[in-house]
Scaffold this active site. Sequence first.
Site, PDB file in Angstrom:
ATOM      1  N   LYS A  66     -37.907   9.600  23.295  1.00 20.75           N
ATOM      2  CA  LYS A  66     -37.987   8.802  22.404  1.00 20.75           C
ATOM      3  C   LYS A  66     -39.155   7.907  21.965  1.00 20.75           C
ATOM      4  O   LYS A  66     -39.439   7.561  20.957  1.00 20.75           O
ATOM      5  CB  LYS A  66     -36.888   7.800  22.422  1.00 20.75           C
ATOM      6  N   HIS A 117     -28.631  16.049  27.841  1.00 20.23           N
ATOM      7  CA  HIS A 117     -27.953  14.878  27.994  1.00 20.23           C
ATOM      8  C   HIS A 117     -27.162  14.530  26.921  1.00 20.23           C
ATOM      9  O   HIS A 117     -26.238  13.723  26.867  1.00 20.23           O
ATOM     10  CB  HIS A 117     -28.706  13.636  28.607  1.00 20.23           C
ATOM     11  N   HIS A 118     -27.331  15.138  25.772  1.00 19.92           N
ATOM     12  CA  HIS A 118     -26.582  15.064  24.588  1.00 19.92           C
ATOM     13  C   HIS A 118     -25.514  16.229  24.395  1.00 19.92           C
ATOM     14  O   HIS A 118     -24.675  16.135  23.309  1.00 19.92           O
ATOM     15  CB  HIS A 118     -27.202  14.667  23.290  1.00 19.92           C
ATOM     16  N   ASP A 146     -24.560   6.644  30.487  1.00 18.96           N
ATOM     17  CA  ASP A 146     -25.212   6.400  29.100  1.00 18.96           C
ATOM     18  C   ASP A 146     -24.331   5.985  27.790  1.00 18.96           C
ATOM     19  O   ASP A 146     -24.910   4.721  27.473  1.00 18.96           O
ATOM     20  CB  ASP A 146     -26.105   7.567  28.508  1.00 18.96           C
TER      21      ASP A 146
END
Length: 241
Positions: A66, A117-118, A146
Site C-alpha cells: 500500500k 493474503h487476499h 486482518d
Amino acid sequence: MRTQAQRLSAATLETLLNAIDANDAITGAHVRRVASYALILGESAGLDKRTLHSIERVALFHDIGKLHEALTDIFHDPKKLTPEERRAVTTHPLRGAEVLEPLSVFYPELAKGVAAHHERWDGSGYPRRLKGRRIPLQARVVSIADTFDAITHRRRYSHARSFAEATRAIAEGKGSQFDPDLVDLFLSPPVLAKIERAMRQAHMPQQKRDKRRRGQIHRVPDITFRWRPRSRGSRSRGHQP
Ligand SMILES: [Fe+2]
C-alpha cells in the site's frame, strides 16, 4: 542466545516496520494488531516456532504494497473508491511481494504469504485465485486476523464495529473466504477469549498499556523478530489508540 546474524535480521525487519510507521502510522498500528491476533491463532493451532515466526512476518508486512506511490493517495483518501481505484487497490499484494522479494533468500514464505493474503478459500480471491490449501498457511491465518481487525478497529473509511459483529463475519466466511478449520479454531471459546483480551489491550490508551506491560512477561512468544510497541516518545501524531 541470539547470534549476530539473527540480531541483524530482527533489526532489519524492525527498520522496515519503522518505515511503514513513518509513512502511515495507522497502517503500522494495524499490522501490529494483526500480528498479535495471527500469533494467537497460530499458537492455538499448535504450529511450530518456525511457522509462527513466518506468520508474524507475513502479518507485519502484509500491507507494505500500500506504500506504493500509485496507491498511497487512494488509501489516504477517505471517500468511497471508484471502480478504477478499487482495481488499483487489488494490486497491493503483488506490489508488496515485489518489495519483499530480496528477503526471499532468507524468508522464502514472506513474499509468497504477502502475495496471497487476499486469496479466498473458495478460489474467488486475488491476485491468483488460489484455492484451499494451495493458499499458503501464513496467508490463511493472516487473512482471518486482518478481517477481524478491519471490522473491530475504526479506519479512515469505516467505523469500528463490535466484537460480536466481527466474529459473525468470520463465521460467515467459513469455507468461502476462510479456511474452515482455522475459523472453527478462531471461534472456539478459549481462542476468542485470548483475542478479546489482545483487542482490549490494543485499544487501551498507551499509558495504561505501558503500565500493564511492566508486570507482564512473554505475552507473545519469543520469536526471532518479535515486534515491540514503540516507545511513547517516538509515536507519530495521528497514531490511533
Ligand atoms: Fe491487504
